[in-house]
Design an enzyme around this catalytic site. Structure first.
Site, short mmCIF file in Angstrom:
data_model
loop_
_atom_site.label_atom_id
_atom_site.label_comp_id
_atom_site.label_asym_id
_atom_site.label_seq_id
_atom_site.Cartn_x
_atom_site.Cartn_y
_atom_site.Cartn_z
N PRO A 1 2.07 16.77 11.48
CA PRO A 1 2.48 17.96 10.71
C PRO A 1 3.18 17.57 9.41
CG PRO A 1 3.93 17.63 12.62
CD PRO A 1 2.85 16.59 12.71
N ILE A 2 3.26 18.52 8.49
CA ILE A 2 4.02 18.27 7.25
C ILE A 2 5.10 19.34 7.08
CG2 ILE A 2 2.26 16.93 6.02
CD1 ILE A 2 1.57 19.53 4.52
N LYS B 1 0.84 -1.22 0.00
CA LYS B 1 0.00 0.00 0.00
C LYS B 1 0.86 1.25 0.00
CE LYS B 1 -2.60 2.51 3.58
NZ LYS B 1 -1.48 3.21 4.24
N ASP C 1 3.10 0.62 12.32
CA ASP C 1 1.89 0.09 11.69
C ASP C 1 1.52 -1.31 12.17
OD1 ASP C 1 1.55 2.42 10.33
OD2 ASP C 1 2.17 1.68 8.37
C1 UD1 Z 1 3.97 6.84 6.62
C2 UD1 Z 1 3.05 5.70 6.32
C3 UD1 Z 1 2.36 5.21 7.60
C4 UD1 Z 1 3.40 4.90 8.66
C5 UD1 Z 1 4.38 6.06 8.85
C6 UD1 Z 1 5.53 5.72 9.78
C7 UD1 Z 1 2.29 6.15 4.08
C8 UD1 Z 1 1.18 6.57 3.20
N1 UD1 Z 1 2.02 6.15 5.38
O1 UD1 Z 1 3.19 7.91 7.12
O2 UD1 Z 1 1.63 4.03 7.28
O3 UD1 Z 1 2.75 4.66 9.89
O4 UD1 Z 1 4.94 6.43 7.58
O5 UD1 Z 1 6.19 4.59 9.35
O6 UD1 Z 1 3.35 5.77 3.64
N2 UD1 Z 1 6.49 14.37 11.08
C9 UD1 Z 1 6.73 15.69 11.39
N3 UD1 Z 1 6.82 16.58 10.35
C10 UD1 Z 1 6.70 16.19 9.06
C11 UD1 Z 1 6.46 14.85 8.75
C12 UD1 Z 1 6.36 13.95 9.80
O7 UD1 Z 1 6.85 16.08 12.55
O8 UD1 Z 1 6.79 17.04 8.17
C13 UD1 Z 1 6.39 13.39 12.18
C14 UD1 Z 1 5.02 12.71 12.25
O9 UD1 Z 1 4.10 13.47 12.97
C15 UD1 Z 1 5.38 11.40 12.92
C16 UD1 Z 1 6.78 11.09 12.38
O10 UD1 Z 1 7.29 12.32 11.90
O11 UD1 Z 1 5.45 11.61 14.30
C17 UD1 Z 1 6.82 10.08 11.25
O12 UD1 Z 1 5.88 10.45 10.26
P1 UD1 Z 1 6.05 10.04 8.73
O13 UD1 Z 1 7.17 9.04 8.60
O14 UD1 Z 1 6.10 11.25 7.92
O15 UD1 Z 1 4.68 9.30 8.47
P2 UD1 Z 1 3.78 9.38 7.17
O16 UD1 Z 1 4.65 9.58 5.97
O17 UD1 Z 1 2.64 10.29 7.40
#
Ligand code: UD1
Length: 420
Positions: free
Chosen positions: A124-125, A23, A306
């Site tokens: 957050p992004i 996925k 996950d």
């Molecule tokens: C992806 C996966 C999700 C998985 C996660 C962690 C997809 C579609 N989803 O989610 O299934 O659970 O990786 O393995 O691939 N963060 C920030 N700022 C940012 C980006 C992230 O603070 O700009 C933080 C998030 O809040 C979280 C951590 O970093 O605490 C990891 O997030 P991230 O690896 O980005 O998860 P996703 O890409 O959303």
């Protein structure tokens, strides 16, 4: 129509299961396909509702999609002429944020509503935005939309403050056609990132180091057609491995890359389960008595967040105290209250769940709150005495293809009931 699952309790998984495409790779590969005007062919795609929604989104931008065969799609992004997908679609799907990187990379502009997805606490992004800004994109936030514009993207050195799968992939997408070299430091190392990099390199990109924490991308002028097969889904595989362990079953999980599942295999062995690896399969044999253990989620190659809910359910079977610490998502504990309805003894202290295992679960009516927690309820239902009903299974359908049929294939009864 809303649907529920009826799970018959105290059953053992037995037999073989072949794992579907990942996925989290597929959700990045579809936006990545829009980086070229040529037709791209993707094989081994999972049939899940998140993919259906993402296809609706990319069609809404002008791309055409046809299906020459089972699990196979051709994406033609030659006619993409819109840069702002409808928020009603985007809101339902977190991975729609990959359109920021791919549209910015190809057209120098994108306007994307803030993404939705499962509620696991704050998501957050900022790291995605930090990367785009470093490459010269102008970023504006208004009315819940992120508007990105760039005359020409330039390569940059980007250090991620947090290890983020999404930010790593999104920056790669934006960087492949940027002028010059981009270096992502403290990059995430998940296998899905390597899959996306391999796909992009097949299109003519120059990405080195994917799978390590430093990724170097030399921008190229053009990307071209490619055919690519999605890697197996390590989370789906882990779900069935843990379900086999939790039911003292015996299952051969086929079509996997065993190395991707080492964190899961290691923990299963620690609790007393037998796991044997072949070139593309893992055989899992449960044990009469499980041992407690501690689990901490970390970015790959750590134990995957996950599979945290599934592992927590398994540990309910191990007499003694186990600790499960969630380091990735602040509020990924929504499943605990529901599990308590089955008699689970779990207390939460900060980010650590304290599990007092070895007490039998009883059936209950549960409500899925998110994708992975919902799947873990099926495992709990299989362990419990009596019939468990799980409602709100639309969450589970987002990321697992017809999961009830997959469980039936390994000898247990999980039935879908359409609600009236
Ligand atoms: C992806 C996966 C999700 C998985 C996660 C962690 C997809 C579609 N989803 O989610 O299934 O659970 O990786 O393995 O691939 N963060 C920030 N700022 C940012 C980006 C992230 O603070 O700009 C933080 C998030 O809040 C979280 C951590 O970093 O605490 C990891 O997030 P991230 O690896 O980005 O998860 P996703 O890409 O959303």
């Amino acid at each position: 129509m809303a649907a529920s699952f009826l799970v018959k309790g105290q059953q053992r998984l037995t037999g073989k299961i072949t794992i579907n495409g990942a996925k989290n790779s597929a959700l990045a590969l579809l936006p990545a396909a829009l980086l070229t005007e040529d037709k791209v062919k993707l094989d081994n795609l999972p049939c899940i509702t998140d993919i259906d929604k993402l296809l609706d989104i990319i069609r809404s931008l002008g791309a055409s999609v046809d299906s020459p065969g089972d699990r196979c799609l051709c994406i033609d992004g030659g006619n993409v002429d819109r840069f702002s997908p409808p928020d009603t679609l985007v809101n339902q799907l977190r991975a729609s944020y990959y359109l920021m990187g791919s549209l910015l990379g190809r057209f120098g502009r994108a306007e994307i509503p803030l993404p939705g997805g499962c509620d696991l606490g704050p998501r957050p992004i900022d790291q995605h935005i930090k990367g785009f800004s470093a490459m010269g994109a102008k970023v504006e936030m208004e009315h819940g939309f992120i508007k990105l514009t760039a005359g020409e993207l330039r390569g940059a050195n980007i250090y991620l403050d947090v290890v983020s799968v999404g930010a790593t992939i999104n920056i790669m997408l934006a960087a492949v056609k940027a002028e010059g070299r981009t270096v992502i430091e403290n990059a995430a190392r998940e296998p899905e990132i390597v899959d996306v990099a391999n796909f992009l390199n097949g299109m003519g990109a120059q990405i080195r180091g994917a799978g390590t924490d430093v990724i170097k991308i030399q921008g190229v002028k053009n990307l071209h057609a490619v055919e690519h097969s999605v890697i197996p889904d390590r989370i789906e595989a882990g779900t069935f491995m843990i379900a086999a362990a939790a039911t003292n079953g015996e299952v051969m999980v086929e079509g996997v890359i065993p190395r991707h599942l080492e964190p899961v295999s290691a923990k299963l062995k620690e609790v007393g389960v037998t796991v044997e690896a072949g070139p593309d399969f893992l055989s899992v044999k449960g044990a009469d008595l499980l041992l407690p253990c501690d689990v901490k989620t970390f970015p790959y190659p750590g134990f995957p967040t996950d599979l945290q809910p599934h592992m927590m359910v398994l540990l309910l079977k191990a007499p003694g105290v186990s600790l499960v610490t969630e380091n990735i998502f602040e509020r990924r504990f929504g499943h605990i209250d529901e599990l308590r309805k089955m008699g689970a003894r779990i207390t939460l202290e900060g980010r650590t769940a304290i599990i007092e295992g070895g007490h039998n679960l009883t059936s209950a009516s549960l409500r899925a709150m998110d994708l992975r927690g919902g799947a873990a309820f099926i495992i709990a239902g299989l362990m419990a005495a009596g019939d468990t009903v799980i409602s709100n299974v639309k969450y589970i359908d987002r990321g697992y293809e017809r999961i009830e049929e997959r469980f039936q294939d390994v000898g247990v009864t999980v039935e879908r009931m359409e609600d009236c």
